[in-house]
Design a protein around this motif. Structure first.
Motif, PDB file in Angstrom:
ATOM      1  N   THR A  92      56.467  31.411  38.334  1.00  0.00           N
ATOM      2  CA  THR A  92      55.830  30.433  37.450  1.00  0.00           C
ATOM      3  C   THR A  92      55.537  29.140  38.210  1.00  0.00           C
ATOM      4  O   THR A  92      56.466  28.474  38.682  1.00  0.00           O
ATOM      5  CB  THR A  92      56.734  30.113  36.245  1.00  0.00           C
ATOM      6  OG1 THR A  92      57.023  31.328  35.552  1.00  0.00           O
ATOM      7  CG2 THR A  92      56.046  29.135  35.301  1.00  0.00           C
ATOM      8  N   PRO A  93      54.255  28.767  38.367  1.00  0.00           N
ATOM      9  CA  PRO A  93      53.934  27.534  39.097  1.00  0.00           C
ATOM     10  C   PRO A  93      54.313  26.293  38.294  1.00  0.00           C
ATOM     11  O   PRO A  93      54.171  26.269  37.061  1.00  0.00           O
ATOM     12  CB  PRO A  93      52.416  27.620  39.291  1.00  0.00           C
ATOM     13  CG  PRO A  93      51.939  28.503  38.192  1.00  0.00           C
ATOM     14  CD  PRO A  93      53.041  29.468  37.919  1.00  0.00           C
ATOM     15  N   GLU A  94      54.805  25.277  39.013  1.00  0.00           N
ATOM     16  CA  GLU A  94      55.244  24.043  38.351  1.00  0.00           C
ATOM     17  C   GLU A  94      54.664  22.780  38.979  1.00  0.00           C
ATOM     18  O   GLU A  94      54.765  21.708  38.388  1.00  0.00           O
ATOM     19  CB  GLU A  94      56.776  23.953  38.381  1.00  0.00           C
ATOM     20  CG  GLU A  94      57.486  25.057  37.622  1.00  0.00           C
ATOM     21  CD  GLU A  94      58.988  24.965  37.733  1.00  0.00           C
ATOM     22  OE1 GLU A  94      59.475  24.139  38.538  1.00  0.00           O
ATOM     23  OE2 GLU A  94      59.687  25.729  37.024  1.00  0.00           O
ATOM     24  N   TYR A  95      54.052  22.885  40.155  1.00  0.00           N
ATOM     25  CA  TYR A  95      53.652  21.680  40.891  1.00  0.00           C
ATOM     26  C   TYR A  95      52.156  21.415  40.919  1.00  0.00           C
ATOM     27  O   TYR A  95      51.726  20.272  40.827  1.00  0.00           O
ATOM     28  CB  TYR A  95      54.166  21.757  42.343  1.00  0.00           C
ATOM     29  CG  TYR A  95      55.597  21.339  42.490  1.00  0.00           C
ATOM     30  CD1 TYR A  95      55.952  20.014  42.732  1.00  0.00           C
ATOM     31  CD2 TYR A  95      56.614  22.279  42.370  1.00  0.00           C
ATOM     32  CE1 TYR A  95      57.274  19.630  42.864  1.00  0.00           C
ATOM     33  CE2 TYR A  95      57.948  21.909  42.504  1.00  0.00           C
ATOM     34  CZ  TYR A  95      58.266  20.592  42.749  1.00  0.00           C
ATOM     35  OH  TYR A  95      59.577  20.215  42.861  1.00  0.00           O
ATOM     36  N   LEU A  96      51.345  22.447  41.105  1.00  0.00           N
ATOM     37  CA  LEU A  96      49.927  22.225  41.388  1.00  0.00           C
ATOM     38  C   LEU A  96      49.041  22.705  40.242  1.00  0.00           C
ATOM     39  O   LEU A  96      49.401  23.655  39.542  1.00  0.00           O
ATOM     40  CB  LEU A  96      49.542  22.946  42.688  1.00  0.00           C
ATOM     41  CG  LEU A  96      50.254  22.405  43.935  1.00  0.00           C
ATOM     42  CD1 LEU A  96      49.966  23.298  45.131  1.00  0.00           C
ATOM     43  CD2 LEU A  96      49.829  20.979  44.229  1.00  0.00           C
ATOM     44  N   PRO A  97      47.900  22.039  40.031  1.00  0.00           N
ATOM     45  CA  PRO A  97      47.322  20.997  40.884  1.00  0.00           C
ATOM     46  C   PRO A  97      47.997  19.634  40.784  1.00  0.00           C
ATOM     47  O   PRO A  97      47.995  18.875  41.737  1.00  0.00           O
ATOM     48  CB  PRO A  97      45.869  20.913  40.414  1.00  0.00           C
ATOM     49  CG  PRO A  97      45.907  21.435  39.013  1.00  0.00           C
ATOM     50  CD  PRO A  97      46.978  22.467  38.968  1.00  0.00           C
ATOM     51  N   VAL A  98      48.583  19.297  39.626  1.00  0.00           N
ATOM     52  CA  VAL A  98      49.256  18.007  39.454  1.00  0.00           C
ATOM     53  C   VAL A  98      50.538  18.264  38.671  1.00  0.00           C
ATOM     54  O   VAL A  98      50.496  18.849  37.580  1.00  0.00           O
ATOM     55  CB  VAL A  98      48.374  17.002  38.680  1.00  0.00           C
ATOM     56  CG1 VAL A  98      49.066  15.638  38.574  1.00  0.00           C
ATOM     57  CG2 VAL A  98      47.014  16.852  39.346  1.00  0.00           C
ATOM     58  N   LYS A  99      51.664  17.832  39.217  1.00  0.00           N
ATOM     59  CA  LYS A  99      52.956  18.139  38.586  1.00  0.00           C
ATOM     60  C   LYS A  99      53.009  17.673  37.135  1.00  0.00           C
ATOM     61  O   LYS A  99      53.525  18.365  36.259  1.00  0.00           O
ATOM     62  CB  LYS A  99      54.096  17.514  39.382  1.00  0.00           C
ATOM     63  CG  LYS A  99      55.467  18.088  39.027  1.00  0.00           C
ATOM     64  CD  LYS A  99      56.553  17.552  39.918  1.00  0.00           C
ATOM     65  CE  LYS A  99      57.848  18.329  39.756  1.00  0.00           C
ATOM     66  NZ  LYS A  99      58.319  18.480  38.395  1.00  0.00           N
TER      67      LYS A  99
END
Length: 348
Positions: free
Chosen positions: A185-192
Motif C-alpha cells: 500500500t503506497p503512503e508517500y507519493l505523489p504527495v504524502k
C-alpha cells in the motif's frame, strides 16, 4: 595570513540533505571554528562524525544561534519560517534550502554560477533554489549571456530521494513486493499529505507536489517562477511538467529552449558549455555518450548532453540535463553560497 574561520550551524543535521551538507563542508574544508548541529527534539542526541570527531546534535531553538555566523537550513519550510528570523536576529546569515523564502522580494535566490552578485543584496536570509531549477539555470545561463533566451519548456524526470528518505524506502519495498507478487500500500507519493497515493515502483507519476488552480503543480510553478527570478527576466517564457520516476538519486530534464539568435550552431552551444563553470558536457551520440542519473550521483557538476537543433525553428534547441539532486540540487549549492559569501567578504 591566517584564514578567518566561522561558527557554522546546520539545521536539519540528521536529514538526507543535512548529512550531505555536513559531508560537503568537510570535503571542501570550509573554514569552521565551531560546528553546531541542530535538529528536532526527536533526533537530538544523535552523534554525527565531522573531521574525525563526534558532534552531538542539539534541539533547534531560537537561542541556538547565539554566536553563529552562518546557518544552513534544511529542515522543512515551517522550521525555516520559525527559526531563520531568530538566527538573523542573533547575527547569523541564513542559507535556506526550503521554499519558505524563495519568492520573497527581499531574499536573494542564488545559484553561484548564475547570479552570485545577488548575494550582496541580502538582508540576512539567502534562499537556495529548488533542485530541479538549479541544474537547469546553471546549464542555460551561459547560453542566455551569449545569445539571449526567449523560451524554456522543461519536462523533468525526478528521483524519489527528492521526496525524502521515507519515499526511497517505500520505492524499494514496493519493488521487492511487486517482483514477489505481493501487495504493497503506497503512503508517500505523489504527495504524502494529499488525498491519493500511487506506487512509484515500475511507474511514472506526473505529479510532484500539490496542484495549483492553473493546472500546474507547485513544483512546476517553483521552476517557472524561480527561473525568472534567478535570471532577472520576468518576460522569459517558461513552462514545466514535473514527473517522478523510480530512480533513487539524480534528476534528469528534457529541455527545449529558444535563443535570441537564428544563426547559432550546436557546436557553438557545446563549446560554451565545455567552458561553463559547474557544467560537464557529455555529448557524443555516435558513441552513446550522454548524461544519466546513475553516473551523476556523488558528483557536484551539472551534466549536459543530447544537444540538437530543433527541426522547425532556427533558434530552437533541445538538450538533456542531469544532476545529483541532493548534492548540486541542495547541499553543494548551499555550501557554494557559503564559499561565495566568505570569498566576497560578506560573511564576517
Amino acid at each position: 595570513m591566517s584564514v578567518k574561520q566561522f561558527h557554522v550551524a546546520v539545521v536539519g543535521a540528521t536529514g538526507a540533505v543535512g548529512q550531505q551538507m555536513i559531508k560537503t563542508l568537510e570535503e571542501r574544508d570550509f573554514p569552521i571554528s565551531t560546528l553546531t548541529l541542530l535538529s528536532s527534539s526527536r533526533s537530538a542526541g544523535t552523534k554525527v562524525s565531522f573531521k574525525g570527531e563526534e558532534v552531538t546534535v542539539l534541539e533547534a531553538k531560537p537561542e541556538s544561534f547565539i554566536g553563529v555566523d552562518l546557518a544552513l537550513f534544511s529542515a522543512g519550510g515551517s522550521i525555516s519560517k520559525q527559526l531563520a528570523p531568530a538566527a538573523v536576529r542573533h547575527g547569523a546569515i541564513v542559507v535556506d534550502n526550503t521554499s519558505a523564502f524563495r519568492m520573497n522580494e527581499d531574499v536573494p535566490l542564488v545559484v553561484p554560477e548564475v547570479n552570485e552578485r545577488d548575494l550582496s543584496d541580502h538582508k540576512g536570509i539567502i534562499a537556495n533554489p529548488n533542485c530541479s531549477t538549479i541544474q537547469m539555470v546553471a546549464a542555460l545561463e551561459p547560453l542566455k549571456q551569449a545569445y539571449g533566451l526567449n523560451k524554456i519548456i522543461v519536462s523533468t524526470y525526478q528521483a524519489v530521494s527528492g521526496a525524502g528518505a521515507g519515499a526511497v524506502t517505500e520505492m524499494k519495498e514496493q519493488s521487492k513486493a511487486m517482483l514477489e507478487g505481493q501487495s504493497h500500500t503506497p503512503e508517500y507519493l505523489p504527495v504524502k499529505g494529499d488525498k491519493k497515493h500511487y506506487p512509484i515502483a515500475f511507474n511514472a507519476i506526473p505529479q510532484i507536489d500539490v496542484f495549483e488552480e492553473n493546472g500546474f503543480t507547485y513544483e512546476e510553478m517553483k521552476m517557472i517562477n524561480e527561473t525568472k527570478k534567478i535570471m532577472h527576466d520576468a518576460e522569459l517564457e517558461v513552462a514545466a511538467t514535473c514527473v517522478r520516476l523510480p530512480i533513487e538519486t539524480g534528476h534528469a530534464e528534457s529541455v527545449y529552449i529558444e535563443v535570441g539568435n537564428d544563426d547559432v550552431s550546436v557546436e557553438q552551444i557545446r563549446e560554451l558549455l565545455r567552458n561553463a563553470p559547474g557544467v560537464t558536457l557529455q555529448d557524443d551520440p555516435t558513441n552513446q555518450v550522454y548524461p544519466m542519473p546513475l553516473d551523476a550521483v556523488g558528483k557536484p557538476d551539472v551534466f549536459v548532453g543530447r544537444i540538437r537543433k530543433d527541426l522547425d525553428r532556427k533558434n530552437g534547441f533541445h538538450m538533456w540535463i542531469v544532476s545529483d539532486n541532493l548534492l548540486k540540487g541542495a547541499a553543494w549549492n548551499s555550501v557554494q553560497i557559503a564559499e561565495s559569501l566568505a570569498a566576497l567578504n560578506i560573511l564576517k
